[in-house]
Design an enzyme around this catalytic site. Sequence first.
Site, PDB file in Angstrom:
ATOM      1  N   HIS A   1      -5.955   0.318   2.721  1.00 26.16           N
ATOM      2  CA  HIS A   1      -4.992   0.680   3.513  1.00 26.16           C
ATOM      3  C   HIS A   1      -4.953   2.270   3.387  1.00 26.16           C
ATOM      4  O   HIS A   1      -4.169   2.833   4.428  1.00 26.16           O
ATOM      5  CB  HIS A   1      -3.682   0.292   2.933  1.00 26.16           C
ATOM      6  CG  HIS A   1      -3.278  -1.337   3.729  1.00 26.16           C
ATOM      7  ND1 HIS A   1      -3.400  -1.525   5.198  1.00 26.16           N
ATOM      8  CD2 HIS A   1      -3.151  -2.308   2.999  1.00 26.16           C
ATOM      9  CE1 HIS A   1      -3.243  -2.671   5.092  1.00 26.16           C
ATOM     10  NE2 HIS A   1      -2.934  -3.301   4.048  1.00 26.16           N
TER      11      HIS A   1
ATOM     12  N   TYR B   1      -4.572 -10.685   9.795  1.00 27.09           N
ATOM     13  CA  TYR B   1      -5.743 -10.473   8.752  1.00 27.09           C
ATOM     14  C   TYR B   1      -7.196 -10.751   9.020  1.00 27.09           C
ATOM     15  O   TYR B   1      -8.312 -10.117   8.962  1.00 27.09           O
ATOM     16  CB  TYR B   1      -5.285 -11.043   7.340  1.00 27.09           C
ATOM     17  CG  TYR B   1      -4.052 -10.344   6.740  1.00 27.09           C
ATOM     18  CD1 TYR B   1      -4.035  -9.594   5.658  1.00 27.09           C
ATOM     19  CD2 TYR B   1      -2.630 -10.673   7.264  1.00 27.09           C
ATOM     20  CE1 TYR B   1      -2.904  -8.923   5.063  1.00 27.09           C
ATOM     21  CE2 TYR B   1      -1.606 -10.161   6.654  1.00 27.09           C
ATOM     22  CZ  TYR B   1      -1.845  -9.409   5.725  1.00 27.09           C
ATOM     23  OH  TYR B   1      -0.377  -8.800   5.104  1.00 27.09           O
TER      24      TYR B   1
ATOM     25  N   GLU C   1      -3.922  -4.583   9.272  1.00 30.17           N
ATOM     26  CA  GLU C   1      -4.216  -5.786   8.269  1.00 30.17           C
ATOM     27  C   GLU C   1      -5.799  -6.191   8.548  1.00 30.17           C
ATOM     28  O   GLU C   1      -6.460  -6.543   7.398  1.00 30.17           O
ATOM     29  CB  GLU C   1      -3.545  -6.796   8.124  1.00 30.17           C
ATOM     30  CG  GLU C   1      -1.894  -6.420   7.662  1.00 30.17           C
ATOM     31  CD  GLU C   1      -1.910  -5.880   6.323  1.00 30.17           C
ATOM     32  OE1 GLU C   1      -2.990  -5.928   5.500  1.00 30.17           O
ATOM     33  OE2 GLU C   1      -0.976  -5.251   5.827  1.00 30.17           O
TER      34      GLU C   1
ATOM     35  N   GLU D   1       0.665  -1.262  -0.059  1.00 31.36           N
ATOM     36  CA  GLU D   1       0.031  -0.184   0.138  1.00 31.36           C
ATOM     37  C   GLU D   1       0.931   1.371  -0.121  1.00 31.36           C
ATOM     38  O   GLU D   1       0.570   2.124   0.688  1.00 31.36           O
ATOM     39  CB  GLU D   1      -0.925  -0.029   1.205  1.00 31.36           C
ATOM     40  CG  GLU D   1      -0.368   0.070   2.466  1.00 31.36           C
ATOM     41  CD  GLU D   1       0.147  -1.522   3.199  1.00 31.36           C
ATOM     42  OE1 GLU D   1       0.187  -2.448   2.360  1.00 31.36           O
ATOM     43  OE2 GLU D   1       0.395  -1.309   4.202  1.00 31.36           O
TER      44      GLU D   1
ATOM     45  N   HIS E   1      -8.184  -3.993  -1.078  1.00 34.76           N
ATOM     46  CA  HIS E   1      -7.458  -4.209   0.065  1.00 34.76           C
ATOM     47  C   HIS E   1      -6.147  -3.115   0.227  1.00 34.76           C
ATOM     48  O   HIS E   1      -6.456  -2.482   1.127  1.00 34.76           O
ATOM     49  CB  HIS E   1      -6.863  -5.506  -0.228  1.00 34.76           C
ATOM     50  CG  HIS E   1      -5.858  -5.764   1.207  1.00 34.76           C
ATOM     51  ND1 HIS E   1      -6.205  -6.395   2.150  1.00 34.76           N
ATOM     52  CD2 HIS E   1      -4.567  -5.395   1.501  1.00 34.76           C
ATOM     53  CE1 HIS E   1      -5.292  -6.782   3.202  1.00 34.76           C
ATOM     54  NE2 HIS E   1      -4.218  -5.992   2.639  1.00 34.76           N
ATOM     55  N   GLU E   2      -5.504  -3.046  -0.917  1.00 39.12           N
ATOM     56  CA  GLU E   2      -4.378  -2.128  -0.978  1.00 39.12           C
ATOM     57  C   GLU E   2      -4.938  -0.563  -0.875  1.00 39.12           C
ATOM     58  O   GLU E   2      -4.557   0.343  -0.047  1.00 39.12           O
ATOM     59  CB  GLU E   2      -3.222  -2.111  -2.045  1.00 39.12           C
ATOM     60  CG  GLU E   2      -2.756  -3.543  -2.219  1.00 39.12           C
ATOM     61  CD  GLU E   2      -2.380  -4.105  -1.140  1.00 39.12           C
ATOM     62  OE1 GLU E   2      -1.864  -3.168  -0.084  1.00 39.12           O
ATOM     63  OE2 GLU E   2      -2.155  -5.186  -0.897  1.00 39.12           O
TER      64      GLU E   2
ATOM     65  N   ASP F   1       8.421 -10.137  10.685  1.00 32.30           N
ATOM     66  CA  ASP F   1       7.539 -10.986   9.412  1.00 32.30           C
ATOM     67  C   ASP F   1       7.203 -12.429  10.286  1.00 32.30           C
ATOM     68  O   ASP F   1       6.268 -12.982   9.575  1.00 32.30           O
ATOM     69  CB  ASP F   1       8.748 -11.324   8.663  1.00 32.30           C
ATOM     70  CG  ASP F   1       9.277 -10.286   7.552  1.00 32.30           C
ATOM     71  OD1 ASP F   1       8.326  -9.285   7.592  1.00 32.30           O
ATOM     72  OD2 ASP F   1      10.075 -10.768   6.710  1.00 32.30           O
TER      73      ASP F   1
HETATM   74  N1  BES Z   1       1.153  -4.473   3.787  1.00 31.94           N
HETATM   75  C1  BES Z   1       0.870  -5.752   3.017  1.00 31.94           C
HETATM   76  C2  BES Z   1       1.939  -6.390   2.665  1.00 31.94           C
HETATM   77  C3  BES Z   1       3.273  -6.642   3.769  1.00 31.94           C
HETATM   78  C4  BES Z   1       2.946  -7.018   4.934  1.00 31.94           C
HETATM   79  C5  BES Z   1       4.614  -6.661   3.482  1.00 31.94           C
HETATM   80  C6  BES Z   1       3.942  -7.166   5.860  1.00 31.94           C
HETATM   81  C7  BES Z   1       5.476  -6.524   4.361  1.00 31.94           C
HETATM   82  C8  BES Z   1       5.026  -6.887   5.592  1.00 31.94           C
HETATM   83  C9  BES Z   1      -0.402  -5.941   1.939  1.00 31.94           C
HETATM   84  O1  BES Z   1      -1.250  -4.636   2.018  1.00 31.94           O
HETATM   85  C10 BES Z   1      -0.932  -7.074   2.107  1.00 31.94           C
HETATM   86  O2  BES Z   1      -1.678  -7.356   2.798  1.00 31.94           O
HETATM   87  N2  BES Z   1      -0.650  -7.857   0.972  1.00 31.94           N
HETATM   88  C11 BES Z   1      -1.527  -9.124   0.774  1.00 31.94           C
HETATM   89  C12 BES Z   1      -2.527  -8.999  -0.081  1.00 31.94           C
HETATM   90  C13 BES Z   1      -3.697  -9.558   0.122  1.00 31.94           C
HETATM   91  C14 BES Z   1      -3.961  -9.760   1.452  1.00 31.94           C
HETATM   92  C15 BES Z   1      -4.883  -9.196  -0.560  1.00 31.94           C
HETATM   93  C16 BES Z   1      -0.241  -9.871  -0.030  1.00 31.94           C
HETATM   94  O3  BES Z   1       0.418  -9.476  -0.528  1.00 31.94           O
HETATM   95  O4  BES Z   1      -0.751 -11.022  -0.235  1.00 31.94           O
HETATM   96 ZN    ZN Z   2      -2.566  -5.355   3.594  1.00 28.18          ZN
END
Ligand code: BES
Ligand code: ZN
Length: 640
Positions: free
Chosen positions: A334, A419, A353, A306, A330-331, A411
């Site tokens: 955010h 989520y 999330e 995002e 989703h993005e 991580d």
């Molecule tokens: N912000 C996250 C991606 C992220 C989280 C990167 C933690 C690094 C550390 C992004 O918004 C996300 O949740 N992406 C998901 C999308 C899905 C849930 C629709 C993904 O990449 O799978």
């Molecule tokens: Zn996200």
Amino acid sequence: MKFGSGAAILAAVLMVAACRVSDQDNAAQPANETAAIAPILATPDANDIHSFARPLEARVHHVALDLTVDFDAKRIGGTAILDIDRKPDTKEIILDDKGLEIQSVTDRSGEQLAWKVGARDANLGAPLAIALRPDTRRIAIRYKSAPGAEALQWLTPEQTAGKKHPYLFSQGQAILNRTWIPTQDSPGIRQSWEATIRVPAGLTAVMSAPRSAEPITQGGESVFKFRMDNSVPPYLIAMAVGDLEFEPLGPRSGVWTEPAMLKAAAAELADTEKMIDAAEKLYGPYLWKRYDMLVLPPSFPFGGMENPNLTFLTPTFIAGDKSLVSLIAHELAHSWSGNLATNATWSNFWLNEGMTTYATTRIVEAIYGPKVAAQQIALGVDSLSDEIEELGGASVPDTRLHIDLKGRDPDDGLTEIPYEKGAAFLRTIEAAVGRERFDAYLKGWFERHMFQPVTSAIFLADLRQHLIRGDKALERKLMLDRWVYQAGIPPNMAMPDPQAFAEVDAAVAAFARGGAPDSAGWGRWTTDERLRFLNKLPRKLPKARLDALNQAFGLNDARNMEVRYAWLDLAVANRYDPAVPSLEQFLTSQGRRKFVRPLIKALAADTSWGRPIAARVYVRGRPLYHPMVTRELDELKLGG
Ligand code: BES
Ligand code: ZN
């Protein structure tokens, strides 16, 4: 546990305000005057254990970068000028540094400042302590990123769609931006920023902020300027450089990508403007002006990221039928949950999330209708159950929303819990108080916390103050503290519609009883319905039954990457040889963490059948994968 000490928060705001006022000897104002300096929270749960910064003593509030991108050396180098707020008697400011090569640190008059890099931690990097004189309000750091900087992925021309030009992109979340930007890398320390980026002529640089000037090309170099006037958490500073073109989608949205991808990307993203309108109706005005997207090469490790003004997207969401665009919802969501109200620390990641996952289905519902939304909720709850099982059951501490990350990498908290348990929590509140009341509440939440860090305690206190308002029966019914601070799923969870996939579930049951695959059904089903079908099949199936599925539905050749993944997951669990070429192609043509990591891990764990395949694939796939993906998979010792 109670943290919501208003007095402590106020104290921190006053402290910062006070040092601004005392900044009178400093003739020139900070570069940025429009953005108010966001407060630092002083409560214990807002203390960020993943940053060395001590922001209550001295904090960065504006970053100005002037950087040159060197594709040959795989380095970014130049100057970072930091505007700081500080207590008058503070002797040093601590920044976060992971492998930066620092050349010099000076103050605004060019005087050298003493600096020292402390002991290095494998996850966090090291503290960079810079001595402050009594009047220091601005520091300039000359530096270079290291060739192995984990936030940066350098792609060869062969790894791009056009095959002619190199490509670079950054991924900062959660704690990787400290490998290319010397600042305080904590989501609770908001900073406005600007950047001048110099790249080889012919390439285009884009960032997570509006352009502040037209690009100039001169002497083999193109220069791009960007400026983010809002204060943002530093993990949201992002950059990409490549052979990029832009196509408008609507009055305030558009897409950047390589020329070869532009038409397909724009077609897939046709509903973006409608999504922005739907999101604004729910959560208030979109405060970032434009919403553009960048579709990256297939090695991008996430579905989406995002980055403000410029969401980064995997190309694997392009299915040709818009069936995976809830990713955009989703993005986009955010832009409120995460980018306006931001988790103060990574233990509060669920606030980013979970709220976003909840809002995603609301946006999807507004555009694609309640049936699609109900199905996506049901898929989410399925993945929540699977995740809890994989984590070791409902009593395991990592199933808590507010997660303990002491001594760990953020991580580690990147599971379905923040989520899907987060979203389930919010749907439970919605069901209890009614949609109208909850919508009004959430809109108010974003208004009250825009451009500010938030914690679980702040959210619960805000809920009590503005939604529950002393209603004892409601308080008991919601089980707020249990949802946030305890493991497992509380008994009051609002359940998904059991009929959401009635037809598909019947087809699963028929197949499980020995029936033939329902080809007519499959032909009619949406992507979500196909995913439910594949995910609900018995996990152990004999070869003949997998043959039947593969032949009826053409699964080895599925063009939809989510469907393909769901199939390959089943195939690996059953050592299904006819899927191996498809599997190898899948794992060597894209690097999305969500797809690559579980498949390679499952293969590696199957020592006799899977491990040789994993070793073969990893040698070929590894150059494509992002450092954050290889860092974990290298531990499997597959070679390559
Ligand atoms: N912000 C996250 C991606 C992220 C989280 C990167 C933690 C690094 C550390 C992004 O918004 C996300 O949740 N992406 C998901 C999308 C899905 C849930 C629709 C993904 O990449 O799978
Ligand atoms: Zn996200």
